[in-house]
Design a protein around this motif. Structure first.
Motif, PDB file in Angstrom:
ATOM      1  N   ALA A  74       0.833  -1.205   0.000  1.00 55.51           N
ATOM      2  CA  ALA A  74       0.000   0.000   0.000  1.00 55.51           C
ATOM      3  C   ALA A  74       0.865   1.250   0.000  1.00 55.51           C
ATOM      4  CB  ALA A  74      -0.926  -0.007   1.220  1.00 55.51           C
ATOM      5  N   GLY A  75       1.925   1.254   0.793  1.00 49.71           N
ATOM      6  CA  GLY A  75       2.834   2.395   0.797  1.00 49.71           C
ATOM      7  C   GLY A  75       3.537   2.581  -0.529  1.00 49.71           C
ATOM      8  N   PHE A 113       4.146   5.658  -5.252  1.00 57.59           N
ATOM      9  CA  PHE A 113       4.419   5.542  -6.679  1.00 57.59           C
ATOM     10  C   PHE A 113       3.512   6.466  -7.499  1.00 57.59           C
ATOM     11  CE2 PHE A 113       4.147   3.419 -10.851  1.00 57.59           C
ATOM     12  CZ  PHE A 113       5.507   3.333 -11.150  1.00 57.59           C
ATOM     13  N   PHE A 114       2.242   6.571  -7.090  1.00 55.93           N
ATOM     14  CA  PHE A 114       1.316   7.427  -7.844  1.00 55.93           C
ATOM     15  C   PHE A 114       1.302   8.867  -7.348  1.00 55.93           C
ATOM     16  CE2 PHE A 114      -0.524   3.208  -8.810  1.00 55.93           C
ATOM     17  CZ  PHE A 114      -0.364   3.270 -10.186  1.00 55.93           C
ATOM     18  N   MET A 115       1.624   9.094  -6.070  1.00 56.69           N
ATOM     19  CA  MET A 115       1.656  10.463  -5.560  1.00 56.69           C
ATOM     20  C   MET A 115       2.934  11.196  -5.965  1.00 56.69           C
ATOM     21  SD  MET A 115      -0.004  10.173  -1.763  1.00 56.69           S
ATOM     22  CE  MET A 115       0.218  11.910  -1.442  1.00 56.69           C
ATOM     23  N   PHE A 116       4.023  10.472  -6.106  1.00 50.83           N
ATOM     24  CA  PHE A 116       5.309  11.059  -6.464  1.00 50.83           C
ATOM     25  C   PHE A 116       5.886  10.337  -7.678  1.00 50.83           C
ATOM     26  CE2 PHE A 116       4.822  11.226  -1.812  1.00 50.83           C
ATOM     27  CZ  PHE A 116       4.731  12.598  -1.650  1.00 50.83           C
ATOM     28  N   ILE A 149      13.327   2.271   0.207  1.00 47.97           N
ATOM     29  CA  ILE A 149      12.377   2.558   1.283  1.00 47.97           C
ATOM     30  C   ILE A 149      11.527   1.344   1.649  1.00 47.97           C
ATOM     31  CG2 ILE A 149      10.328   3.904   1.896  1.00 47.97           C
ATOM     32  CD1 ILE A 149      11.507   6.181   0.203  1.00 47.97           C
ATOM     33  N   TRP A 150      10.831   0.764   0.687  1.00 50.60           N
ATOM     34  CA  TRP A 150       9.765  -0.194   1.011  1.00 50.60           C
ATOM     35  C   TRP A 150      10.229  -1.571   1.448  1.00 50.60           C
ATOM     36  CZ3 TRP A 150       6.056   2.238   2.764  1.00 50.60           C
ATOM     37  CH2 TRP A 150       5.762   3.509   2.268  1.00 50.60           C
TER      38      TRP A 150
END
Length: 118
Positions: free
Chosen positions: A67-68, A73-76, A87-88
């Motif tokens: 989910a993160g 991915f779509f917000m940035f 990060i993930w």
């Protein structure tokens, strides 16, 4: 079917304490279950969590990491893929390590509550 045991404290078990008295240690090391409570003497040898907690850890950590990942991915969209790869996976490992002992404690408390192998 045996009658469930009364007085099992799930919150104490999630914190690594004895699920019966709430004061003794449930684990002798990170994930090794103690033979018995050092305060009240409740035996923990019969309780064995097996792979139960691992399944819940994988489901929870995997969901949160995916989910993160999708959200960022779509917000940035201008972030490079290497940033996501730094990060993930680290986030998933951190969540897995944070959840493993509490979920194992809850599984053991559930077995004590329902007198598995009593």
């Amino acid at each position: 079917m045996p009658e469930p045991a009364a007085g099992v404290n799930f919150a104490a078990a999630a914190l690594g304490k004895c699920p019966v008295c709430g004061r003794g240690r449930l684990f002798r090391s990170w994930l090794k279950v103690a033979d018995a409570c050092d305060v009240c003497g409740t035996p923990f040898k019969a309780a064995e969590a097996g792979d139960g907690p691992v399944v819940f850890v994988i489901l929870i950590a995997g969901f949160l990491a995916c989910a993160g990942l999708l959200t960022t991915f779509f917000m940035f969209p201008d972030w490079p893929v290497s940033t996501h790869l730094m990060i993930w996976p680290a986030f998933a490992v951190a969540v897995s390590l944070a959840l493993m002992q509490p979920l194992k404690g809850l599984m053991l408390a559930s077995q004590l509550r329902h007198r598995v192998k009593d």
